[in-house]
Design a protein around this motif. Sequence first.
Motif, PDB file in Angstrom:
ATOM      1  N   PRO A   1     -15.078   5.365   7.499  1.00 20.17           N
ATOM      2  CA  PRO A   1     -15.835   5.486   6.410  1.00 20.17           C
ATOM      3  C   PRO A   1     -15.260   4.602   5.280  1.00 20.17           C
ATOM      4  CG  PRO A   1     -14.842   7.638   6.628  1.00 20.17           C
ATOM      5  CD  PRO A   1     -14.280   6.928   7.828  1.00 20.17           C
ATOM      6  N   ALA A   2     -16.095   4.238   4.153  1.00 20.62           N
ATOM      7  CA  ALA A   2     -15.523   3.792   3.075  1.00 20.62           C
ATOM      8  C   ALA A   2     -14.623   4.561   2.407  1.00 20.62           C
ATOM      9  CB  ALA A   2     -16.605   3.376   2.040  1.00 20.62           C
ATOM     10  N   GLY A   3     -13.412   3.826   1.736  1.00 17.45           N
ATOM     11  CA  GLY A   3     -12.467   4.648   1.037  1.00 17.45           C
ATOM     12  C   GLY A   3     -11.301   4.899   1.664  1.00 17.45           C
ATOM     13  N   VAL A   4     -11.417   4.941   3.010  1.00 21.16           N
ATOM     14  CA  VAL A   4     -10.214   5.309   3.825  1.00 21.16           C
ATOM     15  C   VAL A   4      -9.386   4.108   4.197  1.00 21.16           C
ATOM     16  CG1 VAL A   4      -9.766   6.201   6.353  1.00 21.16           C
ATOM     17  CG2 VAL A   4     -11.481   7.084   4.957  1.00 21.16           C
ATOM     18  N   VAL A   5      -7.860   4.141   4.486  1.00 19.84           N
ATOM     19  CA  VAL A   5      -7.009   3.045   4.778  1.00 19.84           C
ATOM     20  C   VAL A   5      -7.380   2.640   6.053  1.00 19.84           C
ATOM     21  CG1 VAL A   5      -4.658   2.363   4.962  1.00 19.84           C
ATOM     22  CG2 VAL A   5      -5.255   3.944   3.225  1.00 19.84           C
ATOM     23  N   VAL A   6      -7.503   1.094   6.170  1.00 18.86           N
ATOM     24  CA  VAL A   6      -7.894   0.546   7.446  1.00 18.86           C
ATOM     25  C   VAL A   6      -6.681  -0.105   8.045  1.00 18.86           C
ATOM     26  CG1 VAL A   6      -9.146  -1.350   8.612  1.00 18.86           C
ATOM     27  CG2 VAL A   6     -10.201  -0.102   6.867  1.00 18.86           C
ATOM     28  N   ALA A   7      -5.598  -0.495   7.169  1.00 19.50           N
ATOM     29  CA  ALA A   7      -4.409  -1.048   7.570  1.00 19.50           C
ATOM     30  C   ALA A   7      -3.537  -1.259   6.646  1.00 19.50           C
ATOM     31  CB  ALA A   7      -4.927  -2.748   8.212  1.00 19.50           C
ATOM     32  N   THR A   8      -2.440  -1.636   6.682  1.00 19.79           N
ATOM     33  CA  THR A   8      -1.279  -1.784   5.893  1.00 19.79           C
ATOM     34  C   THR A   8      -0.609  -3.329   6.067  1.00 19.79           C
ATOM     35  OG1 THR A   8       0.334  -0.760   6.864  1.00 19.79           O
ATOM     36  CG2 THR A   8      -0.750   0.526   5.322  1.00 19.79           C
TER      37      THR A   8
ATOM     38  N   PRO B   1       5.138   4.444   6.540  1.00 25.64           N
ATOM     39  CA  PRO B   1       4.719   5.568   7.134  1.00 25.64           C
ATOM     40  C   PRO B   1       3.186   5.311   7.581  1.00 25.64           C
ATOM     41  CG  PRO B   1       5.599   6.006   4.945  1.00 25.64           C
ATOM     42  CD  PRO B   1       5.552   4.369   5.353  1.00 25.64           C
ATOM     43  N   ASP B   2       2.820   5.947   8.628  1.00 27.44           N
ATOM     44  CA  ASP B   2       1.410   5.964   9.213  1.00 27.44           C
ATOM     45  C   ASP B   2       0.484   6.546   8.283  1.00 27.44           C
ATOM     46  OD1 ASP B   2      -0.797   5.316  10.602  1.00 27.44           O
ATOM     47  OD2 ASP B   2      -0.314   6.454  12.238  1.00 27.44           O
ATOM     48  N   VAL B   3      -0.269   5.553   7.374  1.00 25.60           N
ATOM     49  CA  VAL B   3      -1.183   6.197   6.485  1.00 25.60           C
ATOM     50  C   VAL B   3      -2.648   5.651   6.716  1.00 25.60           C
ATOM     51  CG1 VAL B   3       0.269   6.238   4.621  1.00 25.60           C
ATOM     52  CG2 VAL B   3      -0.799   4.324   4.970  1.00 25.60           C
ATOM     53  N   VAL B   4      -2.856   4.986   7.897  1.00 24.44           N
ATOM     54  CA  VAL B   4      -3.947   4.688   8.348  1.00 24.44           C
ATOM     55  C   VAL B   4      -5.140   5.909   8.871  1.00 24.44           C
ATOM     56  CG1 VAL B   4      -5.448   3.301  10.299  1.00 24.44           C
ATOM     57  CG2 VAL B   4      -3.378   2.352   9.348  1.00 24.44           C
ATOM     58  N   GLY B   5      -6.211   5.968   8.212  1.00 25.92           N
ATOM     59  CA  GLY B   5      -7.429   7.060   8.563  1.00 25.92           C
ATOM     60  C   GLY B   5      -7.019   7.951   7.123  1.00 25.92           C
ATOM     61  N   LYS B   6      -6.223   7.457   6.430  1.00 24.50           N
ATOM     62  CA  LYS B   6      -6.082   8.611   5.250  1.00 24.50           C
ATOM     63  C   LYS B   6      -6.986   8.236   3.815  1.00 24.50           C
ATOM     64  CE  LYS B   6      -1.688  10.678   6.294  1.00 24.50           C
ATOM     65  NZ  LYS B   6      -0.307  10.950   5.802  1.00 24.50           N
ATOM     66  N   GLU B   7      -7.455   9.110   3.197  1.00 20.27           N
ATOM     67  CA  GLU B   7      -7.849   8.773   1.683  1.00 20.27           C
ATOM     68  C   GLU B   7      -6.811   7.766   1.088  1.00 20.27           C
ATOM     69  OE1 GLU B   7     -11.005   8.987   0.951  1.00 20.27           O
ATOM     70  OE2 GLU B   7     -11.735  10.344   2.465  1.00 20.27           O
ATOM     71  N   PHE B   8      -7.266   7.050  -0.181  1.00 15.64           N
ATOM     72  CA  PHE B   8      -6.401   6.189  -0.737  1.00 15.64           C
ATOM     73  C   PHE B   8      -5.157   7.097  -1.392  1.00 15.64           C
ATOM     74  CE2 PHE B   8      -5.081   4.082  -4.621  1.00 15.64           C
ATOM     75  CZ  PHE B   8      -4.416   3.220  -4.030  1.00 15.64           C
ATOM     76  N   GLU B   9      -5.665   8.248  -2.155  1.00 17.54           N
ATOM     77  CA  GLU B   9      -4.868   8.861  -3.060  1.00 17.54           C
ATOM     78  C   GLU B   9      -3.742   9.442  -1.972  1.00 17.54           C
ATOM     79  OE1 GLU B   9      -8.085   9.048  -2.838  1.00 17.54           O
ATOM     80  OE2 GLU B   9      -8.546   8.209  -4.861  1.00 17.54           O
ATOM     81  N   LEU B  10      -4.109   9.973  -0.758  1.00 17.50           N
ATOM     82  CA  LEU B  10      -2.966  10.658   0.119  1.00 17.50           C
ATOM     83  C   LEU B  10      -2.107   9.415   0.683  1.00 17.50           C
ATOM     84  CD1 LEU B  10      -5.018  13.027   2.164  1.00 17.50           C
ATOM     85  CD2 LEU B  10      -3.735  13.709   0.175  1.00 17.50           C
ATOM     86  N   ALA B  11      -2.857   8.329   0.963  1.00 19.62           N
ATOM     87  CA  ALA B  11      -1.648   7.403   1.331  1.00 19.62           C
ATOM     88  C   ALA B  11      -0.913   6.871   0.272  1.00 19.62           C
ATOM     89  CB  ALA B  11      -2.790   6.263   1.917  1.00 19.62           C
ATOM     90  N   GLU B  12      -1.379   6.855  -0.737  1.00 18.06           N
ATOM     91  CA  GLU B  12      -0.541   6.369  -2.013  1.00 18.06           C
ATOM     92  C   GLU B  12       0.585   7.400  -2.337  1.00 18.06           C
ATOM     93  OE1 GLU B  12      -1.281   4.691  -6.678  1.00 18.06           O
ATOM     94  OE2 GLU B  12      -2.333   6.351  -6.009  1.00 18.06           O
ATOM     95  N   ALA B  13       0.376   8.706  -2.160  1.00 17.52           N
ATOM     96  CA  ALA B  13       1.493   9.686  -2.245  1.00 17.52           C
ATOM     97  C   ALA B  13       2.369   9.343  -1.439  1.00 17.52           C
ATOM     98  CB  ALA B  13       0.876  11.009  -2.335  1.00 17.52           C
TER      99      ALA B  13
END
Length: 660
Positions: A506-513, A473-485
């Motif tokens: 900004p800090a804490g946001v997913v840059v890449a997977t 899934p595309d989680v780039v740009g999401k906060e870690f908690e949302l990306a993890e879910a």
Amino acid sequence: MDTQVADTLLGSLIDGRYRIRGRVARGGMATVYTATDERLERTVAVKIIHPTQASEAQTRLAGFVARFTEEAKTIARLTHPNVVAVYDQGTHAGLPYLVMEYVRGRTLREVLTERRRLNPDEALAIFEQMLAAIAAAHRSGVVHRDVKPENVLVAEAPTGGMANLVDSVVKVADFGLARAVEASADEENGNQLMATVAYVAPELVTQGHADARTDVYSAGIVLFEMLTGRVPYDGGRPIDIAWQHVDRDVPAPSTLVPGLPPVLDDLVARATRRDPGARPTDAGALLAEVQVARDDLGNPNTRTAVLRRIADEPPVAQPTMVVAAVRPAERPAWARLPEGAQRSGRRRAAPEGGGDLRSRLGELYDRLLGERRGRLPLIAAVVALVLLAGVGAWYFTLGRYTVAPQLVSLSKADAEARAARAGLTLVYAEPRYDEKVPKDSVLLQDPASAARIVKGGTITLTLSLGPEQFPVPDVVGKEFELAEADLTNASLVVVKGNARYDDNLPAGVVVATNPKVGTEVKPGTKITVILSKGKAPVSVPNLVGKNLNEARTILSQLGLVAVENYKDSDKPKDEILGQSPADGTGVEKGTEVKLEISKGPPLVVVPRVVDLPCQQAKQLLESQGFPVAVQFNPNAVVRFQNPGENSQVPPGTQVTIGCF
């Protein structure tokens, strides 16, 4: 701590055709893998000689690979339902390999490890098919040399499952592989014992000689182990076990498992005589004895006759363990005895009672045949009834049936074409995911291949959906908690990676997977999530094309460290050719910036122009790329030059000539 070494062959492509998918087993000489034949789209088994085995043999004798190839060609000519087929051979990274039929099942060794020993029905059913395969090899002049449970594959029964081994399909593997290695060793050391010591024939120990009777002995030891759950001899050293085969007779299985039929003791004894001349001449001869014994063992009236026929010994007491009879018609065609042998193996039981009926029938017979006019119609009627019964029996037992073709591992189109040629209809069950069978290839068929099916009947196929995969899934740009879910809901395992600077997020946001977004993965795959640390305190400048001293100054002012690496180039000396990290990358102070620096163009040699006319010397130097400065009289002769003749200077260096 346990350390697991990755198998470098997994995933590799051999000979541009065989994609290695997984490792099945590792033996003393070779490793067996499952692979996909990408040309024919089928699953095969690939056996690759161990690097140490091949290198040692090739060091001793350069012809090892040639012998291995010849053995592969010999075995490939063996066509029999109980022989693991050889499709191809070659070398990969200098290692010989065989491509063979992939048998879905287990080795007899694995079966014995799980079950310890088999009941007589199952042991004889497996033993018959083993001997059928070895007999086919003997007819072709091939001796197996290493008959043992590890080389006997027990495939899943046509009815499904392996609860009852009587219906299982048995295939024998590794014909000739030991022979190729043995031949290389023989030229180095004379004779070398290649067979496993638990199953080795006495003549191999004493003389190093092997023929068809050697395989008969080893097969007899395998039958002993199937019936008793152990081999006849053990010892501290392999050589001690080997010499017990020379010095001692194999004990009767019934001494370890009370109640076994004596005929089984006699079969083992016949196959394992220490004198090769006292054994059956080859596997085919032993197979005939085993089949006759199986036909008659279930009949109490004939069991004593079987014992006398096989062992030439007096009649013995009835066994307490009864083996079910197997009728010839229930065997596949390749395992049946010739009709004459089948008839000789059966004994008619004497009818009990019925004397009055016999007398009445005799009177009727005399009355009908005593009259001349009655004989002809009676004979005609009997012949007609026999013909009708024979045709009817043939039609209802064989004539209306055909054999289901092999469709598993074929593509859907190829399966439909093969079924059409056989006059059969296909229907499709719900497809399934499978890690090994490619998408739209046949995963299962019912009835199974080689099973009996009514002509024009229907075969049910289950197609493969291929490995179960879906995109990350595309989680780039999401906060870690949302990306993890999101990743967890997709049945993926989330792992946090090292954070990095990013000027846009900004800090804490997913840059890449890793794997990247959109990559097809299986459920349960680990996805490494890389978070942003925010904008970096320092941005790496663009230094390419600048002079080294200038680059040093710029990096020093930014708090970065220059790491210099010179390389040949046509660019001017000390010019920056490349850098890492690239310009614009965000980094912290103290980060090393690797610089590639030009050594300058290679030096050229200045030719001698002294004593030449001034204009001729000027033309010569300019033709070689040197700018020329003329002093004094341009129409005179050159009396000196600077740099001097044969000097090595950078290209484009000015040469001054003095003419007077």
